[in-house]
Design a protein around this motif. Structure first.
Motif, mmCIF file in Angstrom:
data_model
loop_
_atom_site.group_PDB
_atom_site.id
_atom_site.type_symbol
_atom_site.label_atom_id
_atom_site.label_comp_id
_atom_site.label_asym_id
_atom_site.label_seq_id
_atom_site.Cartn_x
_atom_site.Cartn_y
_atom_site.Cartn_z
ATOM 1 N N UNK A 241 0.857 -1.178 0.000
ATOM 2 C CA UNK A 241 0.000 0.000 0.000
ATOM 3 C C UNK A 241 0.897 1.232 0.000
ATOM 4 N N UNK A 242 0.626 2.150 -0.928
ATOM 5 C CA UNK A 242 1.447 3.352 -1.082
ATOM 6 C C UNK A 242 0.673 4.530 -0.503
ATOM 7 N N UNK A 243 1.313 5.209 0.450
ATOM 8 C CA UNK A 243 0.644 6.318 1.132
ATOM 9 C C UNK A 243 0.866 7.598 0.319
ATOM 10 N N UNK A 244 -0.213 8.330 0.025
ATOM 11 C CA UNK A 244 -0.055 9.567 -0.755
ATOM 12 C C UNK A 244 0.852 10.573 -0.050
ATOM 13 N N UNK A 245 1.775 11.156 -0.813
ATOM 14 C CA UNK A 245 2.644 12.207 -0.268
ATOM 15 C C UNK A 245 2.805 13.254 -1.370
ATOM 16 N N UNK A 246 2.569 14.468 -1.057
ATOM 17 C CA UNK A 246 2.557 15.540 -2.065
ATOM 18 C C UNK A 246 3.837 15.524 -2.900
ATOM 19 N N UNK A 247 3.695 15.440 -4.219
ATOM 20 C CA UNK A 247 4.836 15.483 -5.133
ATOM 21 C C UNK A 247 5.449 14.131 -5.428
ATOM 22 N N UNK A 248 5.092 13.082 -4.645
ATOM 23 C CA UNK A 248 5.662 11.747 -4.896
ATOM 24 C C UNK A 248 4.752 10.967 -5.841
ATOM 25 N N UNK A 249 5.215 9.791 -6.273
ATOM 26 C CA UNK A 249 4.470 9.054 -7.299
ATOM 27 C C UNK A 249 4.712 7.563 -7.177
ATOM 28 N N UNK A 250 3.746 6.787 -7.667
ATOM 29 C CA UNK A 250 3.960 5.345 -7.796
ATOM 30 C C UNK A 250 3.866 4.989 -9.281
ATOM 31 N N UNK A 251 4.832 4.170 -9.709
ATOM 32 C CA UNK A 251 4.939 3.767 -11.118
ATOM 33 C C UNK A 251 4.825 2.256 -11.191
ATOM 34 N N UNK A 252 4.100 1.731 -12.204
ATOM 35 C CA UNK A 252 4.083 0.268 -12.386
ATOM 36 C C UNK A 252 3.881 -0.094 -13.847
ATOM 37 N N UNK A 253 4.388 -1.308 -14.206
ATOM 38 C CA UNK A 253 4.352 -1.820 -15.584
ATOM 39 C C UNK A 253 3.528 -3.096 -15.638
ATOM 40 N N UNK A 254 2.779 -3.264 -16.742
ATOM 41 C CA UNK A 254 1.904 -4.444 -16.794
ATOM 42 C C UNK A 254 1.689 -5.029 -18.174
ATOM 43 N N UNK A 255 2.359 -4.541 -19.200
ATOM 44 C CA UNK A 255 2.201 -5.143 -20.531
ATOM 45 C C UNK A 255 3.589 -5.301 -21.135
#
Ligand code: PD2
Ligand code: ZN
Length: 290
Positions: A241-255
């Motif tokens: 679980x990724x907690x929202x933080x101003x200016x940060x991001x979560x990246x993921x690949x699926x294809x």
């Protein structure tokens, strides 16, 4: 709240994929109960889709000719030198990463001022968010996605063009393969139930979306504010679980390069408990989209 007694094609694929990967029926049931499914209904559908209850022709993997368990992991698209992704106007630090599927959390991808400016520009043009109807392919408003949002066209102005460029560099994918930046605002209770960002290959409604630019291949979700409580982005199969933080991001690949899609990237946005949540999302396609 009324229990769910209907199985969307998203959920059907999710059950099939996870049974094929060897997950226990009980673990699937636990996740479905957490998502508010009726227990008897969920247990029955899992049983029917399992080898004990299903006939062979009911099995419907995402990739024709290969079960999703056969998903082949390519080399990651995102390139980091050590712990930093270098873009033309900003160095972005990684704070977390896993390899299969590729998921990374990036700190300080946008400055606080850029986050505020995106919120300001979007505030006046927000509309209720939609999903793609799996049967028709048209946009539909449903309770599973209770946010309000708006899109910017690619390179809409100098400010957006700078962000589009930085984002494409972080995702290491051609800028013209990206859909326009989407902004979403969730109020208290607002959520995005678990889903895949790719279009389910077997859904009739996906075909119209796949025709332009092909499949989605990767996602970047950028948090534009600090959320007081709730609003995490969750990946149930990864226990992440990724907690929202101003200016940060979560990246993921699926294809991958063969066009297979990875069901392990099932994810969702938990309800906001206190405050509100603003995000910017970028979805990349296989081919030119703009
Ligand atoms: O707001 C989120 O955390 C979230 C979760 C899952 C956003 C999306 N998906 C998305 O924009 O695709
Ligand atoms: Zn998503």
């Amino acid at each position: 709240m009324q229990k769910i007694t209907h199985l969307s094609s998203n959920w059907q694929c999710w059950i099939e994929d996870n049974l094929a990967r060897g997950c226990s029926e009980l673990s699937l049931l636990e996740i479905m109960l957490r998502e508010n499914f009726d227990e008897e209904f969920a247990a029955n559908r899992i049983y029917k889709l399992s080898s004990k209850g299903a006939s062979q022709d009911q099995a419907k993997p995402h990739a024709p000719g290969a079960g999703p368990s056969a998903y082949v992991y390519d080399a990651p698209r995102m390139i980091s030198q050590g712990n930093v992704v270098r873009t033309s106007d900003r160095d972005v630090r990684l704070t977390f990463r896993i390899a299969e599927p590729v998921v990374a959390v990036l700190d300080n991808l946008m400055s606080p001022e850029e986050c505020d400016e995106l919120i300001r520009l979007s505030s006046l043009k927000l509309q209720r968010s939609t999903i793609v109807d799996p049967l028709t392919g048209s946009e539909a408003v449903i309770d599973d996605r209770s946010s309000f949002g708006t899109f910017f066209t690619l390179n809409e102005n100098d400010f957006i063009a700078r962000l589009d460029r930085r984002i494409a560099e972080v995702m290491n994918w051609p800028i013209e393969n990206g859909e326009g930046i989407q902004i979403l605002r969730y109020k208290i209770g607002g959520e995005y139930k678990t889903h895949f960002d790719y279009f389910l290959p077997d859904d009739p409604g996906s075909q119209v979306h796949l025709a332009k630019g092909g499949q989605r291949v990767s996602t970047l979700i950028i948090y534009l504010n600090d959320v007081e409580a709730g609003g995490e982005t969750i990946f149930p199969h990864l226990n992440l679980s990724v907690v929202p933080k101003k200016g940060s991001a979560v990246y993921f690949e699926y294809c991958n390069g063969q066009g297979q899609v990875d069901p392990l990237t099932l994810h969702g946005g938990l309800p906001v408990s206190v405050g509100e949540k603003w995000i910017a999302t970028k979805w990349m396609r296989q081919r030119r989209y703009a």
